[in-house]
Design an enzyme around this catalytic site. Sequence first.
Site, PDB file in Angstrom:
ATOM      1  N   GLU A 132      15.615  10.788  -4.821  1.00  0.00           N
ATOM      2  CA  GLU A 132      13.848  11.152  -3.856  1.00  0.00           C
ATOM      3  C   GLU A 132      14.592  11.700  -2.719  1.00  0.00           C
ATOM      4  O   GLU A 132      15.107  12.035  -1.999  1.00  0.00           O
ATOM      5  CB  GLU A 132      13.253   9.872  -3.637  1.00  0.00           C
ATOM      6  CG  GLU A 132      12.162   9.941  -3.495  1.00  0.00           C
ATOM      7  CD  GLU A 132      11.406   8.398  -3.281  1.00  0.00           C
ATOM      8  OE1 GLU A 132      11.345   7.884  -4.075  1.00  0.00           O
ATOM      9  OE2 GLU A 132      10.632   8.693  -1.909  1.00  0.00           O
ATOM     10  N   HIS A 144       4.960  13.376  -6.368  1.00  0.00           N
ATOM     11  CA  HIS A 144       4.542  11.713  -6.587  1.00  0.00           C
ATOM     12  C   HIS A 144       3.093  12.533  -6.265  1.00  0.00           C
ATOM     13  O   HIS A 144       3.102  13.241  -5.282  1.00  0.00           O
ATOM     14  CB  HIS A 144       5.384  11.420  -5.663  1.00  0.00           C
ATOM     15  CG  HIS A 144       6.537  10.815  -5.505  1.00  0.00           C
ATOM     16  ND1 HIS A 144       6.950   9.679  -4.523  1.00  0.00           N
ATOM     17  CD2 HIS A 144       7.762  10.797  -6.369  1.00  0.00           C
ATOM     18  CE1 HIS A 144       8.112   9.660  -4.911  1.00  0.00           C
ATOM     19  NE2 HIS A 144       8.424  10.668  -6.094  1.00  0.00           N
ATOM     20  N   GLY A 167      -0.919   4.996  -2.517  1.00  0.00           N
ATOM     21  CA  GLY A 167      -0.520   5.869  -1.464  1.00  0.00           C
ATOM     22  C   GLY A 167      -0.912   4.774   0.374  1.00  0.00           C
ATOM     23  O   GLY A 167      -2.066   4.021  -0.883  1.00  0.00           O
ATOM     24  N   HIS A 213       4.038  -6.305  -3.013  1.00  0.00           N
ATOM     25  CA  HIS A 213       3.551  -5.531  -2.675  1.00  0.00           C
ATOM     26  C   HIS A 213       2.467  -5.891  -1.427  1.00  0.00           C
ATOM     27  O   HIS A 213       2.153  -7.391  -1.492  1.00  0.00           O
ATOM     28  CB  HIS A 213       2.419  -4.503  -3.275  1.00  0.00           C
ATOM     29  CG  HIS A 213       2.023  -3.188  -2.881  1.00  0.00           C
ATOM     30  ND1 HIS A 213       0.684  -3.283  -1.993  1.00  0.00           N
ATOM     31  CD2 HIS A 213       2.288  -2.303  -2.218  1.00  0.00           C
ATOM     32  CE1 HIS A 213      -0.243  -2.541  -1.227  1.00  0.00           C
ATOM     33  NE2 HIS A 213       0.819  -1.707  -1.123  1.00  0.00           N
ATOM     34  N   LYS A 236      -0.907  -1.691 -14.912  1.00  0.00           N
ATOM     35  CA  LYS A 236      -0.266  -0.271 -14.887  1.00  0.00           C
ATOM     36  C   LYS A 236       0.598   0.442 -15.621  1.00  0.00           C
ATOM     37  O   LYS A 236       0.556   1.029 -16.064  1.00  0.00           O
ATOM     38  CB  LYS A 236      -0.444   0.407 -13.285  1.00  0.00           C
ATOM     39  CG  LYS A 236       1.193   0.071 -12.597  1.00  0.00           C
ATOM     40  CD  LYS A 236       0.807  -0.052 -10.807  1.00  0.00           C
ATOM     41  CE  LYS A 236       1.639  -0.493 -10.314  1.00  0.00           C
ATOM     42  NZ  LYS A 236       1.280  -0.301  -8.617  1.00  0.00           N
ATOM     43  N   GLN A 264      10.298   0.083  -5.752  1.00  0.00           N
ATOM     44  CA  GLN A 264      10.387  -0.475  -3.872  1.00  0.00           C
ATOM     45  C   GLN A 264      12.026  -0.708  -3.447  1.00  0.00           C
ATOM     46  O   GLN A 264      12.566  -1.450  -3.951  1.00  0.00           O
ATOM     47  CB  GLN A 264       9.563  -1.038  -2.994  1.00  0.00           C
ATOM     48  CG  GLN A 264       9.573  -0.935  -2.242  1.00  0.00           C
ATOM     49  CD  GLN A 264       8.873   0.060  -1.384  1.00  0.00           C
ATOM     50  OE1 GLN A 264       9.959   1.586  -1.384  1.00  0.00           O
ATOM     51  NE2 GLN A 264       7.820   0.878  -1.018  1.00  0.00           N
TER      52      GLN A 264
HETATM   53  C1  LIG Z   1       9.355   5.226  -6.627  1.00  0.00           C
HETATM   54  C2  LIG Z   1       8.007   4.834  -5.317  1.00  0.00           C
HETATM   55  C3  LIG Z   1       7.673   5.906  -4.484  1.00  0.00           C
HETATM   56  C4  LIG Z   1       6.947   6.057  -3.656  1.00  0.00           C
HETATM   57  N1  LIG Z   1       5.962   7.274  -2.944  1.00  0.00           N
HETATM   58  C5  LIG Z   1       5.145   7.268  -1.723  1.00  0.00           C
HETATM   59  C6  LIG Z   1       4.714   8.797  -1.557  1.00  0.00           C
HETATM   60  O1  LIG Z   1       5.353   9.986  -2.011  1.00  0.00           O
HETATM   61  N2  LIG Z   1       3.506   8.625  -1.041  1.00  0.00           N
HETATM   62  C7  LIG Z   1       3.393   7.556  -0.348  1.00  0.00           C
HETATM   63  O2  LIG Z   1       1.974   8.216   0.719  1.00  0.00           O
HETATM   64  N3  LIG Z   1       3.699   6.103  -1.167  1.00  0.00           N
HETATM   65  C8  LIG Z   1       4.793   6.029  -1.921  1.00  0.00           C
HETATM   66  N4  LIG Z   1       4.906   4.582  -2.326  1.00  0.00           N
HETATM   67  C9  LIG Z   1       4.591   4.160  -1.459  1.00  0.00           C
HETATM   68  C10 LIG Z   1       3.366   3.049  -2.090  1.00  0.00           C
HETATM   69  O3  LIG Z   1       2.393   4.875  -2.036  1.00  0.00           O
HETATM   70  C11 LIG Z   1       2.505   2.113  -1.521  1.00  0.00           C
HETATM   71  O4  LIG Z   1       3.299   1.334  -1.310  1.00  0.00           O
HETATM   72  C12 LIG Z   1       1.246   2.300  -1.957  1.00  0.00           C
HETATM   73  O5  LIG Z   1       0.875   0.898  -0.633  1.00  0.00           O
HETATM   74  C13 LIG Z   1       1.065   1.094  -3.121  1.00  0.00           C
HETATM   75  O6  LIG Z   1       0.803   2.053  -4.211  1.00  0.00           O
HETATM   76  P1  LIG Z   1       0.871   1.653  -5.090  1.00  0.00           P
HETATM   77  O7  LIG Z   1       0.970   3.345  -6.582  1.00  0.00           O
HETATM   78  O8  LIG Z   1       1.930   0.066  -5.693  1.00  0.00           O
HETATM   79  O9  LIG Z   1      -0.492   0.868  -5.508  1.00  0.00           O
HETATM   80  P2  LIG Z   1      -1.357   0.245  -7.042  1.00  0.00           P
HETATM   81  O10 LIG Z   1      -1.266   0.357  -7.951  1.00  0.00           O
HETATM   82  O11 LIG Z   1      -3.263   1.103  -6.327  1.00  0.00           O
HETATM   83  O12 LIG Z   1      -1.437  -1.094  -5.977  1.00  0.00           O
HETATM   84  C14 LIG Z   1      -1.853  -0.996  -4.573  1.00  0.00           C
HETATM   85  C15 LIG Z   1      -2.018  -2.871  -4.066  1.00  0.00           C
HETATM   86  O13 LIG Z   1      -3.537  -3.230  -5.156  1.00  0.00           O
HETATM   87  C16 LIG Z   1      -3.079  -4.216  -5.947  1.00  0.00           C
HETATM   88  N5  LIG Z   1      -3.442  -3.686  -7.327  1.00  0.00           N
HETATM   89  C17 LIG Z   1      -3.683  -3.122  -7.846  1.00  0.00           C
HETATM   90  N6  LIG Z   1      -4.351  -2.645  -9.033  1.00  0.00           N
HETATM   91  C18 LIG Z   1      -5.611  -3.551  -8.765  1.00  0.00           C
HETATM   92  C19 LIG Z   1      -6.684  -4.952  -8.995  1.00  0.00           C
HETATM   93  N7  LIG Z   1      -7.243  -3.651 -10.727  1.00  0.00           N
HETATM   94  N8  LIG Z   1      -7.269  -5.310  -7.977  1.00  0.00           N
HETATM   95  C20 LIG Z   1      -7.229  -5.976  -6.738  1.00  0.00           C
HETATM   96  N9  LIG Z   1      -5.661  -4.922  -7.050  1.00  0.00           N
HETATM   97  C21 LIG Z   1      -5.209  -4.690  -7.511  1.00  0.00           C
HETATM   98  C22 LIG Z   1      -2.301  -4.547  -6.861  1.00  0.00           C
HETATM   99  O14 LIG Z   1      -1.735  -5.885  -6.289  1.00  0.00           O
HETATM  100  C23 LIG Z   1      -0.926  -4.263  -4.614  1.00  0.00           C
HETATM  101  O15 LIG Z   1      -0.544  -4.730  -3.709  1.00  0.00           O
HETATM  102  C24 LIG Z   1       6.592   4.859  -3.211  1.00  0.00           C
HETATM  103  C25 LIG Z   1       6.353   3.382  -3.137  1.00  0.00           C
HETATM  104  C26 LIG Z   1       7.192   4.258  -4.111  1.00  0.00           C
HETATM  105  C27 LIG Z   1       7.847   2.576  -4.724  1.00  0.00           C
END
Ligand SMILES: Cc1cc2nc3c(=O)[nH]c(=O)nc-3n(C[C@H](O)[C@H](O)[C@H](O)COP(=O)(O)OP(=O)(O)OC[C@H]3O[C@@H](n4cnc5c(N)ncnc54)[C@H](O)[C@@H]3O)c2cc1C
Length: 297
Positions: A27, A87, A118, A158, A174, A184
């Site tokens: 990455e 991403h 994000g 998370h 998802k 992570q």
């Molecule tokens: C491999 C990897 C790459 C990453 N790359 C980037 C990047 O390029 N740029 C960046 O800004 N960040 C990046 N991140 C960080 C990521 O964007 C953050 O961790 C962000 O806060 C959560 O992203 P997510 O996709 O898990 O969010 P989501 O899947 O939307 O989840 C976020 C939170 O919402 C909760 N949730 C999900 N669905 C629901 C629902 N239906 N009802 C209630 N709660 C719900 C989840 O449990 C979680 O607590 C990366 C993380 C990883 C692991």
Amino acid sequence: MASVATLIDRMAKVHELLRQGTTYSFEFGPPRSDEMEQVLSRTLVALEPLAPTFVSVTYGAGGSTRDRTHELVVSINQSTTMTAMAHLTCACHTRAELVEIVERYRDAGIENILALGGDPPADADLPEGELRYSIELVRLVRSIGDFSVGVAAHPEPHPRSASLTEDRLHTAEKLSEADFAITQFFFEPEHYFELVASVRAHRVDKPIVPGIMPVTSLSSIERMAAMQGSEFPAWLRAKLEAVGDDPKAVRAVGVEEATKLCRALLDGGAPGLHFYTMNRSTATREIYQALGLTSTA
Ligand SMILES: Cc1cc2nc3c(=O)[nH]c(=O)nc-3n(C[C@H](O)[C@H](O)[C@H](O)COP(=O)(O)OP(=O)(O)OC[C@H]3O[C@@H](n4cnc5c(N)ncnc54)[C@H](O)[C@@H]3O)c2cc1C
């Protein structure tokens, strides 16, 4: 410049690559300055000979480097032998903006997108974003093109989730609509195996690739671990403190421990390893060598 034959051969979807065998991916982040761009260019040249299965480029939610992500993904895909995944985050974007970004990737021949929630920058006054959760972005990406779509998974879990159980449920939901997940970073293999077991208990069997962060600096790893809710184990801190401020010695400990973690994960059935390179090559090359993946690293 890669030949046309190589390009055709190389274009591939991450979930198909995962089906073919263990994947090794790197990455990178879009550079924020000309100096950082030069560092990244050197890193790409140093890591390309390791023939990673794919590489990925992060996206700054609400940040100034958004266009650079597109440019870097397309340029890696077109000018090197590596397959690049973009991403993309929901945060701070309207649905129409996201559609435009994904259509540009489709039109540029990009086949892989990591769909993320994000984290909007705390110090900027930006709109929240029209899509709330990453699962909505997975659906949007699917509606636009024939992409391989990945999601993030959080072994520890998370930090914004109401509970571990809820986070596991949302991860399983998802992932059931995506093709694969990347985690992570974490330091104890049990965190990864527990995540995989809970997602499998929800009857979702898509691949979950562990994310590996080799420690190269004690202060920065502690800051990053605290930000994303990862436990930074006392035993690892003690090992790093024991070698003092010598950067080479710190990296040697980081590489040794990351190599042990990689071995435990592969032995336990992980489908691949995703290395957070921080745009540097040395630690990743050293781990590759320690794992016996190359004789020239
Ligand atoms: C491999 C990897 C790459 C990453 N790359 C980037 C990047 O390029 N740029 C960046 O800004 N960040 C990046 N991140 C960080 C990521 O964007 C953050 O961790 C962000 O806060 C959560 O992203 P997510 O996709 O898990 O969010 P989501 O899947 O939307 O989840 C976020 C939170 O919402 C909760 N949730 C999900 N669905 C629901 C629902 N239906 N009802 C209630 N709660 C719900 C989840 O449990 C979680 O607590 C990366 C993380 C990883 C692991």
